[in-house]
Design an enzyme around this catalytic site. Structure first.
Site, PDB file in Angstrom:
ATOM      1  N   HIS A   1       8.318  -1.762 -10.085  1.00  0.00           N
ATOM      2  CA  HIS A   1       7.782  -1.583 -11.602  1.00  0.00           C
ATOM      3  C   HIS A   1       8.914  -1.376 -12.442  1.00  0.00           C
ATOM      4  O   HIS A   1       8.817  -1.878 -13.824  1.00  0.00           O
ATOM      5  CB  HIS A   1       6.625  -0.481 -11.701  1.00  0.00           C
ATOM      6  CG  HIS A   1       5.250  -0.986 -11.351  1.00  0.00           C
ATOM      7  ND1 HIS A   1       4.246  -0.706 -11.960  1.00  0.00           N
ATOM      8  CD2 HIS A   1       4.626  -1.724  -9.945  1.00  0.00           C
ATOM      9  CE1 HIS A   1       2.930  -1.015 -11.209  1.00  0.00           C
ATOM     10  NE2 HIS A   1       3.473  -1.648 -10.003  1.00  0.00           N
TER      11      HIS A   1
ATOM     12  N   HIS B   1       2.631  -5.353  -0.879  1.00  0.00           N
ATOM     13  CA  HIS B   1       1.127  -4.443  -0.573  1.00  0.00           C
ATOM     14  C   HIS B   1       1.032  -4.398   0.894  1.00  0.00           C
ATOM     15  O   HIS B   1       0.255  -3.786   1.574  1.00  0.00           O
ATOM     16  CB  HIS B   1       0.167  -5.445  -0.873  1.00  0.00           C
ATOM     17  CG  HIS B   1       0.272  -5.770  -2.496  1.00  0.00           C
ATOM     18  ND1 HIS B   1      -0.692  -6.572  -3.133  1.00  0.00           N
ATOM     19  CD2 HIS B   1       0.609  -4.852  -3.453  1.00  0.00           C
ATOM     20  CE1 HIS B   1      -0.878  -6.255  -4.386  1.00  0.00           C
ATOM     21  NE2 HIS B   1       0.121  -5.187  -4.654  1.00  0.00           N
TER      22      HIS B   1
ATOM     23  N   TRP C   1      -4.441  -1.592   1.715  1.00  0.00           N
ATOM     24  CA  TRP C   1      -4.456  -3.044   2.121  1.00  0.00           C
ATOM     25  C   TRP C   1      -4.423  -3.357   3.639  1.00  0.00           C
ATOM     26  O   TRP C   1      -4.988  -4.430   4.084  1.00  0.00           O
ATOM     27  CB  TRP C   1      -3.350  -3.873   1.451  1.00  0.00           C
ATOM     28  CG  TRP C   1      -3.339  -3.890   0.068  1.00  0.00           C
ATOM     29  CD1 TRP C   1      -3.792  -4.954  -0.500  1.00  0.00           C
ATOM     30  CD2 TRP C   1      -2.780  -3.156  -0.868  1.00  0.00           C
ATOM     31  NE1 TRP C   1      -3.620  -4.778  -1.875  1.00  0.00           N
ATOM     32  CE2 TRP C   1      -2.849  -3.648  -2.087  1.00  0.00           C
ATOM     33  CE3 TRP C   1      -1.971  -1.820  -0.790  1.00  0.00           C
ATOM     34  CZ2 TRP C   1      -2.585  -3.240  -3.322  1.00  0.00           C
ATOM     35  CZ3 TRP C   1      -1.576  -1.303  -1.946  1.00  0.00           C
ATOM     36  CH2 TRP C   1      -1.648  -1.599  -3.112  1.00  0.00           C
TER      37      TRP C   1
END
Length: 361
Positions: free
Chosen positions: A122, A245, A261
């Protein structure tokens, strides 16, 4: 007793996954996968003590590494020395992060590793190729409003986790520390080598990026291409990056979504892609945002953007390839993650100068 049972359960899970992880030439040695029982999170307060032997006065980047100035003795008129960190110095930072990951197990599934990867992602994923703004150079998530952006909810845990490392190695910039930590976490959790180089400079609040530059999990393939395309990635690279993920889980108090996930959220594998292709997914019936759950166990989840990867022909071919070939995923994820971490960084070094850090034993 319950803690021991959880630890034994995780040990069994990792044992069952180990052949798939170690089949890759990039894989981590067995002893590197450390998971302990989960406890409640508590952040550490940064030390306010000053040193009478080392008073840091400023930072000036030079070449591929940083030249850092400090005062010897801490007195007015004391001599000024220059410290230029080497690969060995950055390896010490890596080792300290890896050690802290092994010892601090009071986070999701016993590891802070996934949230460190998310922090690096991020911090870097705000880059805009057209304007040349954003990216990992700056570490502006230290400040509001960027720290308060919805996509960054929960990343305070990662930033707080790294504060003791920053205190121990005050010469490293936050920008370099956050990205190095992401590389360390991937390697320590069984992923590929992530070549890394220093040279990022921290910025003040004026460098904060506008909200909306990071992926929105509620969207579709058009959104994925818009967000990742803004950074200069093609379809293959987009799919590989979303492969992050492989690690972690979603939280209702952050993204609003809930669950992991895959069955090994603290081990980096290609299971995310295999589940996308092989499992049947159905909308979850719950009082929350639209997400999908696996038909077999109903314990896993996928975002709408995850399912878009198999619904779009351009994306699906890469999903299927990664699902079948773990080595290909590891190699291509490493390449594109390195690219992500370096977007917008005015390096004075060459790509050949990147470091590959030795993993913990």
């Amino acid at each position: 007793m319950a803690s021991a049972a959880r630890s034994a359960s995780r040990a069994f899970l990792r044992s069952s996954l180990r052949p798939a992880v170690r089949s890759s030439r990039f894989a981590l040695p067995t002893q590197g996968l450390r998971v302990a029982s989960r406890r409640g999170y508590s952040s550490e307060a940064s030390s306010g003590k000053s040193s009478n032997t080392l008073l840091w006065a400023g930072v000036a980047l030079a070449g591929g590494a940083g030249a850092y100035f400090y005062l010897q003795g801490g007195d007015v008129g004391a001599s000024t020395k220059v410290f230029t960190p080497t690969k060995e110095d950055y390896q010490k930072v890596y080792n300290a992060i890896a050690e802290r990951l092994a010892n601090e197990t009071d986070y999701d599934d016993g590891s802070y590793g996934p949230v460190l990867v998310r922090l690096a992602w991020h911090a870097s994923g705000t880059y805009d190729a057209e304007t040349g703004t954003g990216g990992s150079n700056g570490a502006t998530m230290r400040f509001a409003p960027e720290s308060d952006h919805g996509a960054n909810a929960g990343l305070k845990y990662a930033r707080d986790f790294l504060e003791p490392i920053k205190a121990k190695f005050p010469w490293i910039t936050y920008s370099d520390l956050w990205t190095l930590a992401g590389a360390c976490a991937i390697q320590e959790l069984g992923g590929p080598d992530i070549p890394w180089r220093p040279g990022r400079q921290d910025k003040d609040v004026s460098g904060c990026t506008p909200d909306g530059r990071l992926p929105d999990a509620t969207k579709n393939q058009d959104h994925i291409r818009a967000i990742f395309g803004r950074m200069g990635f093609d379809d293959r690279e987009m799919v590989a990056l979303i492969g992050a993920h492989a690690l972690g889980r979603a939280h209702t108090d952050r993204s609003g979504f809930d669950g992991p996930w895959n069955f090994s959220p603290t081990v980096f594998t290609n299971e995310f892609f295999r589940l996308l292709v092989e499992e049947k997914w159905q909308p979850r019936k719950w009082n929350g945002p639209k997400q999908f759950t696996d038909n077999t166990t109903k314990t896993l989840m996928m975002f709408p953007t995850d399912l878009a990867l198999v619904q779009d022909k351009g994306f699906r071919k890469h999903v299927e390839r990664y699902a079948k070939d773990s080595d290909a995923f590891f190699k291509e994820f490493s390449e594109v993650f390195v690219k992500l971490l370096e977007l917008g960084v005015p390096f004075n070094s060459k790509v050949e100068d990147r470091y590959v850090f030795k993993r913990s034993e």
